[in-house]
Design an enzyme around this catalytic site. Sequence first.
Site, short mmCIF file in Angstrom:
data_model
loop_
_atom_site.label_atom_id
_atom_site.label_comp_id
_atom_site.label_asym_id
_atom_site.label_seq_id
_atom_site.Cartn_x
_atom_site.Cartn_y
_atom_site.Cartn_z
N SER A 12 0.83 -1.22 0.00
CA SER A 12 0.00 0.00 0.00
C SER A 12 0.86 1.26 0.00
O SER A 12 0.47 2.28 -0.58
CB SER A 12 -0.98 0.00 1.18
OG SER A 12 -0.31 0.15 2.41
N HIS A 108 9.26 3.03 8.41
CA HIS A 108 9.02 2.19 9.60
C HIS A 108 7.86 2.81 10.39
O HIS A 108 7.80 4.03 10.54
CB HIS A 108 10.29 2.14 10.46
CG HIS A 108 10.16 1.21 11.63
ND1 HIS A 108 10.27 -0.17 11.49
CD2 HIS A 108 9.88 1.45 12.93
CE1 HIS A 108 10.08 -0.72 12.68
NE2 HIS A 108 9.84 0.23 13.57
C1 GRF Z 1 4.31 -0.59 6.70
O1 GRF Z 1 3.74 -0.51 7.97
C2 GRF Z 1 5.74 -0.10 6.74
O2 GRF Z 1 5.95 0.89 7.71
C3 GRF Z 1 6.51 -1.34 7.09
O3 GRF Z 1 5.83 -2.39 6.44
C4 GRF Z 1 4.47 -2.03 6.23
C5 GRF Z 1 4.21 -2.19 4.77
O4 GRF Z 1 2.87 -2.04 4.43
N1 GRF Z 1 7.89 -1.22 6.70
P1 GRF Z 1 2.45 -2.02 2.90
O5 GRF Z 1 2.97 -3.30 2.27
O6 GRF Z 1 3.05 -0.80 2.27
O7 GRF Z 1 0.95 -1.98 2.88
#
Ligand code: GRF
Length: 197
Positions: A12, A108
């Site tokens: 996402s 993060h």
């Molecule tokens: C997010 O919470 C990001 O901070 C972490 O992994 C998650 C990825 O979510 N590194 P998405 O795949 O972008 O929906």
Amino acid sequence: MKLGFLASHGGSNMQAILDGCNDGSIQATPAILICNNRNAQAVERARQAVMSTCILNGKTHPLPVDLDQAILDALQRAGVDLIVLAGFMKKIGPKTMAAFRNRIVNIHPSLLPKYGGQGMYGLRVHKAVLASGESETGATVHLIATAYDDGPVLQQATVPVHPDDTPETLQVRVLAQEHQLYPDTLAKIARGEIELP
Ligand code: GRF
């Protein structure tokens, strides 16, 4: 500036960045998605965006040294300038780290250095924030140095913790903030407002 995404799951954040590239708010070109998991939603998102995808993992390349080289080759073939980690659950190999020194960004879901490091991912981060009784949390975009969630912070955004939050509700609110913060940071890098070392 050509972007190379590395993702493992939903993608996402990658989608928010693809949208920013499409509407012109990020002056960058999405070049490739490298994914370790062929069933990830990120792969479908890349297909919809007509971005090339490479599936590279321990099955395609059993030796870590070969996998590292294959990832590096794919990025270089695609002409990538900046690696965008978007929920990538594997460590970057030493060859790729060296070739893209100070050119790997990550997001993060906490205010680093709090709640970062090995084992701090997904709901574990938000559980730890709630267990500590924090009144706010947030998201961090940073450069990757050598270790997990380690490297200079580029931008952070805060998110309030509500008294009735669960790890799940907090995760949703932080993720919504990530979808603003990550594209904004890349737009600033592309405009030269954030300078990478
Ligand atoms: C997010 O919470 C990001 O901070 C972490 O992994 C998650 C990825 O979510 N590194 P998405 O795949 O972008 O929906």
